[in-house]
Design a protein around this motif. Structure first.
Motif, PDB file in Angstrom:
ATOM      1  N   SER A 197       0.839  -1.200   0.000  1.00  0.00           N
ATOM      2  CA  SER A 197       0.000   0.000   0.000  1.00  0.00           C
ATOM      3  C   SER A 197       0.871   1.245   0.000  1.00  0.00           C
ATOM      4  O   SER A 197       1.597   1.515   0.957  1.00  0.00           O
ATOM      5  CB  SER A 197      -0.933   0.013   1.211  1.00  0.00           C
TER       6      SER A 197
ATOM      7  N   HIS B 219      -1.144  -1.117  -4.376  1.00  0.00           N
ATOM      8  CA  HIS B 219      -2.435  -0.772  -3.775  1.00  0.00           C
ATOM      9  C   HIS B 219      -2.441   0.734  -3.502  1.00  0.00           C
ATOM     10  O   HIS B 219      -1.553   1.256  -2.822  1.00  0.00           O
ATOM     11  CB  HIS B 219      -2.638  -1.557  -2.479  1.00  0.00           C
TER      12      HIS B 219
ATOM     13  N   ASP C   5      -4.585   3.964  -2.098  1.00  0.00           N
ATOM     14  CA  ASP C   5      -5.712   4.376  -1.248  1.00  0.00           C
ATOM     15  C   ASP C   5      -6.098   5.826  -1.524  1.00  0.00           C
ATOM     16  O   ASP C   5      -5.323   6.740  -1.261  1.00  0.00           O
ATOM     17  CB  ASP C   5      -5.309   4.250   0.228  1.00  0.00           C
TER      18      ASP C   5
ATOM     19  N   MET D 226      -8.632   8.710  -0.388  1.00  0.00           N
ATOM     20  CA  MET D 226      -9.551   9.080   0.712  1.00  0.00           C
ATOM     21  C   MET D 226      -9.997  10.521   0.547  1.00  0.00           C
ATOM     22  O   MET D 226      -9.176  11.382   0.216  1.00  0.00           O
ATOM     23  CB  MET D 226      -8.816   8.954   2.047  1.00  0.00           C
TER      24      MET D 226
ATOM     25  N   MET E 279     -11.981   5.271  -1.134  1.00  0.00           N
ATOM     26  CA  MET E 279     -12.702   5.513   0.127  1.00  0.00           C
ATOM     27  C   MET E 279     -13.323   6.891   0.014  1.00  0.00           C
ATOM     28  O   MET E 279     -12.913   7.853   0.674  1.00  0.00           O
ATOM     29  CB  MET E 279     -11.721   5.411   1.311  1.00  0.00           C
TER      30      MET E 279
ATOM     31  N   MET F 266     -12.175  -5.301   4.649  1.00  0.00           N
ATOM     32  CA  MET F 266     -11.389  -4.383   5.484  1.00  0.00           C
ATOM     33  C   MET F 266     -11.140  -5.049   6.834  1.00  0.00           C
ATOM     34  O   MET F 266     -12.078  -5.373   7.568  1.00  0.00           O
ATOM     35  CB  MET F 266     -12.134  -3.059   5.691  1.00  0.00           C
TER      36      MET F 266
ATOM     37  N   VAL G 254      -9.307  -3.508   9.073  1.00  0.00           N
ATOM     38  CA  VAL G 254      -9.227  -2.363  10.001  1.00  0.00           C
ATOM     39  C   VAL G 254     -10.337  -1.415   9.553  1.00  0.00           C
ATOM     40  O   VAL G 254     -10.896  -1.586   8.474  1.00  0.00           O
ATOM     41  CB  VAL G 254      -7.865  -1.615   9.904  1.00  0.00           C
TER      42      VAL G 254
ATOM     43  N   PRO H 253     -11.383   1.722   7.693  1.00  0.00           N
ATOM     44  CA  PRO H 253     -10.643   2.453   6.677  1.00  0.00           C
ATOM     45  C   PRO H 253     -10.353   3.890   7.095  1.00  0.00           C
ATOM     46  O   PRO H 253     -11.109   4.487   7.848  1.00  0.00           O
ATOM     47  CB  PRO H 253     -11.572   2.407   5.458  1.00  0.00           C
ATOM     48  N   GLY H 254      -9.250   4.404   6.612  1.00  0.00           N
ATOM     49  CA  GLY H 254      -8.903   5.808   6.876  1.00  0.00           C
ATOM     50  C   GLY H 254      -7.442   6.012   7.223  1.00  0.00           C
ATOM     51  O   GLY H 254      -6.890   7.071   6.959  1.00  0.00           O
ATOM     52  N   PHE H 255      -6.827   4.997   7.801  1.00  0.00           N
ATOM     53  CA  PHE H 255      -5.439   5.155   8.254  1.00  0.00           C
ATOM     54  C   PHE H 255      -4.662   3.853   8.080  1.00  0.00           C
ATOM     55  O   PHE H 255      -5.227   2.770   8.226  1.00  0.00           O
ATOM     56  CB  PHE H 255      -5.411   5.556   9.741  1.00  0.00           C
ATOM     57  N   GLY H 256      -3.361   4.007   7.826  1.00  0.00           N
ATOM     58  CA  GLY H 256      -2.482   2.851   7.847  1.00  0.00           C
ATOM     59  C   GLY H 256      -2.026   2.595   9.280  1.00  0.00           C
ATOM     60  O   GLY H 256      -2.285   3.399  10.181  1.00  0.00           O
ATOM     61  N   GLY H 257      -1.375   1.476   9.480  1.00  0.00           N
ATOM     62  CA  GLY H 257      -0.745   1.194  10.766  1.00  0.00           C
ATOM     63  C   GLY H 257      -1.668   0.803  11.902  1.00  0.00           C
ATOM     64  O   GLY H 257      -1.270   0.850  13.069  1.00  0.00           O
ATOM     65  N   GLN H 258      -2.898   0.408  11.614  1.00  0.00           N
ATOM     66  CA  GLN H 258      -3.823  -0.009  12.690  1.00  0.00           C
ATOM     67  C   GLN H 258      -3.728  -1.523  12.909  1.00  0.00           C
ATOM     68  O   GLN H 258      -3.200  -2.244  12.070  1.00  0.00           O
ATOM     69  CB  GLN H 258      -5.254   0.344  12.308  1.00  0.00           C
TER      70      GLN H 258
ATOM     71  N   VAL I 191      -3.002  -6.949   1.139  1.00  0.00           N
ATOM     72  CA  VAL I 191      -2.467  -5.580   1.092  1.00  0.00           C
ATOM     73  C   VAL I 191      -1.595  -5.397   2.333  1.00  0.00           C
ATOM     74  O   VAL I 191      -1.975  -5.805   3.426  1.00  0.00           O
ATOM     75  CB  VAL I 191      -3.626  -4.555   1.118  1.00  0.00           C
ATOM     76  N   ALA I 192      -0.414  -4.807   2.150  1.00  0.00           N
ATOM     77  CA  ALA I 192       0.432  -4.532   3.328  1.00  0.00           C
ATOM     78  C   ALA I 192       1.100  -3.179   3.141  1.00  0.00           C
ATOM     79  O   ALA I 192       1.804  -2.957   2.156  1.00  0.00           O
ATOM     80  CB  ALA I 192       1.474  -5.628   3.503  1.00  0.00           C
TER      81      ALA I 192
HETATM   82  C1  DX5 Z   1      -6.709   1.757   5.209  1.00  0.00           C
HETATM   83  C2  DX5 Z   1      -6.184   1.505   3.831  1.00  0.00           C
HETATM   84  C3  DX5 Z   1      -5.153   0.435   3.789  1.00  0.00           C
HETATM   85  C4  DX5 Z   1      -3.870   0.809   4.484  1.00  0.00           C
HETATM   86  C5  DX5 Z   1      -3.178  -0.458   4.937  1.00  0.00           C
HETATM   87  O1  DX5 Z   1      -7.721   2.677   5.145  1.00  0.00           O
HETATM   88  O2  DX5 Z   1      -7.235   1.097   2.988  1.00  0.00           O
HETATM   89  O3  DX5 Z   1      -4.882   0.052   2.448  1.00  0.00           O
HETATM   90  O4  DX5 Z   1      -3.006   1.547   3.633  1.00  0.00           O
HETATM   91  O5  DX5 Z   1      -2.119  -0.098   5.739  1.00  0.00           O
HETATM   92  P1  DX5 Z   1      -1.531  -1.063   6.855  1.00  0.00           P
HETATM   93  O6  DX5 Z   1      -1.001  -2.277   6.148  1.00  0.00           O
HETATM   94  O7  DX5 Z   1      -0.461  -0.214   7.464  1.00  0.00           O
HETATM   95  O8  DX5 Z   1      -2.634  -1.400   7.814  1.00  0.00           O
END
Ligand code: DX5
Ligand code: ZN
Length: 219
Positions: free
Chosen positions: A9, A34, A36, A38, A69, A138, A140, A142-147, A196-197
């Motif tokens: 990502s 990937h 994103d 937003m 998103m 999903m 996590v 959606p909205g942020f990485g690192g969750q 996705v990573a």
């Molecule tokens: C979250 C995004 C993800 C995110 C994944 O809203 O859709 O694609 O970039 O990031 P990590 O792997 O850090 O959770």
């Protein structure tokens, strides 16, 4: 069994060194990019938009998987096709006329994806699964990485796999959020086709080796 694909990502890349990070993905064992997008309305964050995707497309040599998103995604389907998206994923929660949206994506020559928020049950896709090329679960909000990864995702993958098999559909299962070496293998075993990573790859000392390590776990 098919190899599971890895989609780094770009949200977690270094935007001041974007070309370097894109070339890293190009020359790595990763399969897809990937991306994103937003809008600050559908999710409480704004990532980047068309000019940045245009710059990414110029250098990316692998499948471009765009995750929208945004509210009312129909407005931009043509634009994302022109910008080089190969897979275009919209959120179930953002589409009033999902069937129409999916047909519009396919009419532009892209694969059509549907993303489900953690609270949205897979069963809502019962009457549309055969029209979907990819479902993005999903793992996590959606909205942020690192969750951190939501454990209920495994049940959703199993339920989705069952639905796809029962309907004889040809739909890929993608997992997005909190993917690491701790859950990659179990996700593959549950039926995931694309992982996705973001932060796990770009936050590593050696992203290329981290991608290779993930690939090894799932092949
Ligand atoms: C979250 C995004 C993800 C995110 C994944 O809203 O859709 O694609 O970039 O990031 P990590 O792997 O850090 O959770
Ligand atoms: Zn995403």
């Amino acid at each position: 069994m098919k190899d599971t694909l890895i989609a780094p990502s770009i949200l977690a890349a270094d935007f001041a060194n974007l070309q370097r990070d894109i070339e890293m993905v190009n020359s790595s064992e990763a399969d897809w990019f990937h991306i994103d997008i937003m809008d600050g309305v559908f999710v409480p964050n704004i990532s980047f938009g068309m000019p940045v995707l245009k710059a990414i497309s110029k250098h990316a040599k692998k499948t471009i998987d765009v995750h929208l998103m945004i509210v009312d995604p129909d407005r931009y389907i043509k634009t994302f096709a022109q910008l080089g998206a190969n897979v275009l994923t919209v959120h179930y929660e953002a589409c009033t006329h999902l069937h129409r949206t999916l047909q519009a994506i396919k009419a532009e020559g892209m694969q059509a994806g549907v993303a489900l928020n953690p609270h949205t049950p897979v069963s809502l896709l019962e009457d549309i699964i055969e029209d979907i090329d990819l479902v993005c679960i999903m793992s996590v909000n959606p909205g942020f990485g690192g969750q951190s990864f939501i454990q209920n995702t495994y049940q959703k993958v199993a339920a989705l796999k069952e639905l796809i098999t029962r309907k004889g559909a040809n739909t890929q299962i993608e997992i997005d959020g909190g993917v690491t070496n701790k859950n990659a293998k179990a996700l593959k075993e549950a039926g995931a086709d694309v992982l996705v990573a973001g932060s796990y790859v770009f936050g590593a000392q050696n992203p290329t080796a981290t991608i290779a390590g993930l690939k090894e776990l799932i092949s």
